[in-house]
Write a protein that holds these residues in place. Structure first.
Motif, short mmCIF file in Angstrom:
data_model
loop_
_atom_site.label_atom_id
_atom_site.label_comp_id
_atom_site.label_asym_id
_atom_site.label_seq_id
_atom_site.Cartn_x
_atom_site.Cartn_y
_atom_site.Cartn_z
N ASP A 58 58.68 94.58 73.58
CA ASP A 58 57.59 94.47 72.63
C ASP A 58 58.17 94.30 71.23
OD1 ASP A 58 55.22 96.76 71.17
OD2 ASP A 58 55.23 94.59 71.27
N GLN A 59 58.15 93.04 70.78
CA GLN A 59 58.74 92.77 69.47
C GLN A 59 57.72 93.09 68.38
OE1 GLN A 59 60.62 88.68 70.03
NE2 GLN A 59 62.10 89.74 68.75
N GLN A 60 58.02 94.08 67.60
CA GLN A 60 57.12 94.51 66.56
C GLN A 60 57.30 93.69 65.28
OE1 GLN A 60 56.82 98.76 65.97
NE2 GLN A 60 57.52 99.16 68.04
N ASP B 189 56.15 88.27 60.54
CA ASP B 189 54.92 88.98 60.90
C ASP B 189 55.28 90.27 61.62
OD1 ASP B 189 53.97 85.75 61.54
OD2 ASP B 189 52.85 86.97 60.10
N TYR B 190 54.45 91.28 61.46
CA TYR B 190 54.72 92.55 62.13
C TYR B 190 53.43 93.11 62.71
CZ TYR B 190 53.00 94.69 57.79
OH TYR B 190 52.23 95.06 56.70
N ALA C 11 63.43 92.81 58.53
CA ALA C 11 63.52 94.12 59.19
C ALA C 11 62.43 95.03 58.64
CB ALA C 11 64.89 94.75 58.98
N ALA C 12 61.95 95.92 59.47
CA ALA C 12 60.91 96.86 59.06
C ALA C 12 61.26 98.24 59.56
CB ALA C 12 59.56 96.41 59.60
N ARG C 13 60.96 99.23 58.76
CA ARG C 13 61.38 100.59 59.06
C ARG C 13 60.19 101.54 59.19
NH1 ARG C 13 64.17 104.61 54.82
NH2 ARG C 13 61.97 105.08 54.49
N MET D 148 64.61 101.10 62.73
CA MET D 148 64.52 99.83 62.03
C MET D 148 64.35 98.74 63.07
SD MET D 148 65.17 98.87 58.66
CE MET D 148 66.66 99.67 58.05
N ARG D 149 63.31 97.94 62.91
CA ARG D 149 63.08 96.84 63.85
C ARG D 149 63.37 95.53 63.14
NH1 ARG D 149 60.92 98.90 68.77
NH2 ARG D 149 61.18 101.15 68.49
#
Lengths: 111, 116
Positions: free
Chosen positions: A1-3, A24-25, A91-93, A99-100
């Motif tokens: 599942d790619q966030q 996009d997230y 990247a998103a945390r 961290m994704r």
């Protein structure tokens, strides 16, 4: 599942023009968003970040925009230079250890 | 300062063999991380450490073990390598979370591992 998703694997722009990289997230709990830049045979290096409470952050030629309602962020590079040619990771945390990263977009800036 | 270094840069293993990847940092960072990067996917966190003697699982920990006996070193072990572990492995380090809002991570150059 790619966030975190970067739907464009590659982007080519002319030197001096604007480069726009998109991300996009899906997770509304992300509190920080970061962009990393990666040259071949090197590790990623931090470029710019934005807090989830902001909608814009600027650092020289680099600006990151965050649209929380659309769960979308973008990195603008103006003007683009050949040395900007690299792979850019969004990247998103959620917390420091979660961290994704997106899959990356390869930017090529043509002289 | 060398920053974050990784040893080796390349390695080819046969299925079932074991190996250890070494990561070293000279920035006195508290936190260290191991990621893997596969084609078409972003970096995924395998294990991380918040200090000497501590380790914790990340997003994809199965098949790997880690140790942090010294603050500057973080080892990633594969006890019985499988072809699914063919990947590029990146080590990273950062200051403790209370040193800044988003604890920028500093990455090593990567280790390209192929398991046949």
């Amino acid at each position: 599942d790619q966030q975190v998703k970067q739907n464009s694997p590659s982007l080519s722009v002319q030197e001096g023009r604007i480069s726009i990289l998109n991300c996009d997230y899906t997770n509304s709990m992300f509190d920080y968003f970061l962009w990393y830049k990666k040259y071949p045979a090197e590790g990623p290096t931090f470029l710019i970040s934005i807090s989830s409470i902001k909608d814009k952050n600027e650092d020289g030629r680099f600006t990151v925009f965050l649209n929380k309602s659309a769960k979308h962020l973008s990195l603008h590079i103006v003007p683009s230079q050949p040395g900007d040619s690299a792979v850019y990771f969004c990247a998103a945390r959620v917390v420091f250890n979660d961290m994704r990263f997106g899959a990356g977009t390869r930017l090529t800036v043509k002289p | 300062n060398a920053g974050v270094t990784q040893t080796p840069k390349f390695r080819v293993l046969k299925t079932g063999q074991s190996m250890t990847l070494l990561c070293a940092q000279d920035m006195n960072h508290e936190y260290m991380y191991w990621y893997r990067q596969d084609p078409g996917m972003g970096l995924r966190l395998i294990h991380y450490s918040v200090g000497e003697g501590t380790t914790a699982k990340g997003e994809v920990p199965d098949g790997y073990n880690v140790s942090r006996l010294k603050k500057q070193n973080f080892l990633l072990g594969l006890e019985s390598a499988a072809p699914s572990q063919t990947s590029v492995y990146f080590c990273a380090s950062s200051m403790a979370l209370d040193s800044g809002p988003y604890n920028e991570q500093f990455f090593g150059p990567g280790t390209r591992l192929t398991v046949l």
